[in-house]
Structures are given as structure tokens and as C-alpha cells.
Design a protein around this motif. Structure first.
Motif, PDB file in Angstrom:
ATOM      1  N   ASN A 134       1.131  -1.113  -0.036  1.00  0.00           N
ATOM      2  CA  ASN A 134      -0.104  -0.063  -0.050  1.00  0.00           C
ATOM      3  C   ASN A 134       0.894   1.294   0.012  1.00  0.00           C
ATOM      4  O   ASN A 134       0.416   2.248  -0.463  1.00  0.00           O
ATOM      5  CB  ASN A 134      -0.953  -0.120   1.331  1.00  0.00           C
ATOM      6  CG  ASN A 134      -2.147  -0.881   0.974  1.00  0.00           C
ATOM      7  OD1 ASN A 134      -2.816  -0.940  -0.049  1.00  0.00           O
ATOM      8  ND2 ASN A 134      -2.355  -1.697   1.867  1.00  0.00           N
TER       9      ASN A 134
ATOM     10  N   THR B  25      -8.570  -0.372  -5.504  1.00  0.00           N
ATOM     11  CA  THR B  25      -8.215  -1.518  -5.087  1.00  0.00           C
ATOM     12  C   THR B  25      -7.788  -2.399  -6.367  1.00  0.00           C
ATOM     13  O   THR B  25      -7.940  -1.857  -7.534  1.00  0.00           O
ATOM     14  CB  THR B  25      -8.889  -2.299  -4.068  1.00  0.00           C
ATOM     15  OG1 THR B  25      -8.447  -3.698  -3.511  1.00  0.00           O
ATOM     16  CG2 THR B  25     -10.271  -2.689  -4.753  1.00  0.00           C
TER      17      THR B  25
ATOM     18  N   CYS C  13      -6.282   0.281  -1.025  1.00  0.00           N
ATOM     19  CA  CYS C  13      -5.856  -1.067  -0.276  1.00  0.00           C
ATOM     20  C   CYS C  13      -5.880  -1.887  -1.451  1.00  0.00           C
ATOM     21  O   CYS C  13      -6.449  -2.459  -2.158  1.00  0.00           O
ATOM     22  CB  CYS C  13      -7.067  -1.703   0.719  1.00  0.00           C
ATOM     23  SG  CYS C  13      -6.417  -2.907   1.703  1.00  0.00           S
TER      24      CYS C  13
END
Ligand SMILES: [Zn+2]
Length: 252
Positions: free
Chosen positions: A110, A197, A176
Motif C-alpha cells: 500500500n 483496490t 488497499c
């Protein structure tokens, strides 16, 4: 050259696997030679990566997705036999770190994805604090979700799935890496204008439309290919080892 035990201790000290509830064993998954010289890092311990590591004369492979997951078929047959056979025949150590590699505040997936995208994390959110939330470093944000999607496509060099491209400015961005669909609601609760994501599943498209928060799926692999080389390069330079990142392309 260094000792495998010291190598493992160095990775453990950096990534602190004991702090996480994870889906598989972190650390040494397959034991190879005791004296190590060269690490190949990669995203997944696939047969292609193992073969590439052998060709690159590595004695250690460091990955995000290892071989063993809770609840998987425990038999050594088929593709599992092929991967293990190669590792054991060449006496290669396989080290895998899953959530600890996502989470590391500077070198993890991340953090490194944020760096690639020019995002500055201001806080963490979601289960086990794996999600990052912050803002764009330069120019205060993005004019719209379409702008952000274009930035992602240009940076990661692959198509992005965008849901809810309402023409509003994007300031707070949550992200994320990997298959973090289930973090979307926590990202909304944390006040994000957009959530990035790797993957999307059916329910998130509705949530994006109904909650007015843009959802951007940029590929599981593409969002997780920066942490492993950053961590492996750090440890390799600390211990005086050779290191090479090998990217096995994956459209998913
Ligand atoms: Zn993943």
C-alpha cells in the motif's frame, strides 16, 4: 553471502508477522540452502516465477503470495507438486509474507502503491488497519473520478474498471491493494471520495452508485507488484545480498 536464519530474522524484524491474523504462514514456507547469496522477489510463487528464479541463479525467492493458504487442498499433486519439485530440486528457500507485506508503512504494497500514484497517506482504516487514506501530493486532487482513472491507467499501464464517475472533485482517496473489495464500506465510512483496490465484485458496483463514492479496480497483480521488490531490496542491501525483481505479468 549470509545465513538463512539471519535472513529470516531480518525479514521478520522488518515486517512483524506476529502482529497479523493471516490466511497462511508468513516467513519460510519451503526450506532451501542454509547459506544464501541471491534473492529473487516477485508477487506470486507461481511455476513461472520459480523457473525464472532458477534461471537467474537465485537461492531464495521472496513473494507476497506463497504456496500455502488456510483451507486449501493439502495434497501435493498437480501444479503444487510441480512447484515444490522445482524448489526442492534446486534447494531454493521460499519466503512469503502476505498481510505484513501489504501493511508496512514505507515499503509495503500500500505504501509503495501510494508512492507510485503520488498519494500521501494521512491515516489508516479498515480491518487490521490495512487500508490507507490520504490525498494527492501535488495539485490538491483530481478534477473527477475519470481523471483519477486515467492517472491510474497511465501509472500502472493497464485498463482500470471505474464505477460511479459522477463529475465531482476527488480529494480524499482510500486505497488497499489486491483483493480488498470488502474494505470499500470502511473506506466510505472513513470519508473517501474514491476507493482504489485490485478487484471488484458485484455488490461494490451498487454501493459505489448508491453512496456516491468512486470505485476503481486496477488489477490485483498490478496493485501488488511494488511491495515485494521494495522490501527485498531493502533487506538485500542491509545484508549484502544480490537481489532481482522478476515480474510475471498477470492480467487479473
Ligand atoms: Zn494479493
Amino acid at each position: 553471502m549470509t545465513d538463512r536464519t539471519l535472513l529470516l530474522q531480518t525479514f521478520d524484524a522488518l515486517l512483524q508477522p506476529e502482529r497479523f491474523r493471516d490466511y497462511g504462514p508468513n516467513g519460510l514456507q519451503v526450506e532451501g540452502v542454509a547459506r544464501v547469496r541471491k534473492i529473487v522477489s516477485g508477487v506470486t510463487a507461481s511455476r513461472a516465477l520459480i523457473e525464472a528464479a532458477i534461471a537467474a541463479q537465485a537461492d531464495t525467492i521472496f513473494v507476497h503470495h506463497g504456496l500455502f493458504w488456510k483451507g486449501q487442498d493439502a495434497r501435493v499433486t498437480g501444479w503444487m507438486k510441480q512447484r515444490l519439485k522445482l524448489l526442492l530440486a534446486h534447494d531454493i528457500n521460499l519466503l512469503a509474507y502476505h498481510l505484513p507485506l501489504d501493511a508496512h508503512p514505507e515499503l509495503g504494497n500500500n505504501a509503495q502503491l501510494g508512492l507510485q500514484l503520488g498519494l500521501q497517506a494521512q491515516a489508516r482504516f479498515g480491518e487490521q488497519e490495512l487500508g490507507f487514506i490520504g490525498e494527492r501530493l501535488e495539485s490538491g486532487g483530481f478534477e473527477s473520478a475519470d481523471d483519477l482513472a486515467l492517472h491510474l491507467e497511465n501509472t500502472l499501464n493497464r485498463p482500470v474498471t471505474l464505477v460511479n464517475s459522477a463529475q465531482k472533485a476527488i480529494k480524499k482517496i482510500a486505497w488497499c491493494s489486491g483483493g480488498a473489495q470488502s474494505y470499500f464500506e470502511a473506506a466510505i465510512a472513513a470519508g473517501a471520495d474514491a476507493f482504489i483496490t485490485g478487484e471488484i465484485s458485484e455488490p461494490q458496483a451498487h454501493l459505489a452508485r448508491e453512496c456516491g463514492v468512486a470505485y476503481l479496480a486496477c488489477g490485483h497483480h498490478a496493485s501488488e507488484r511494488y511491495g515485494a521488490p521494495a522490501v527485498a531490496a531493502h533487506v538485500a542491501s542491509q545484508l549484502g545480498l544480490a537481489h532481482e525483481f522478476i515480474d510475471i505479468d498477470n492480467p487479473a
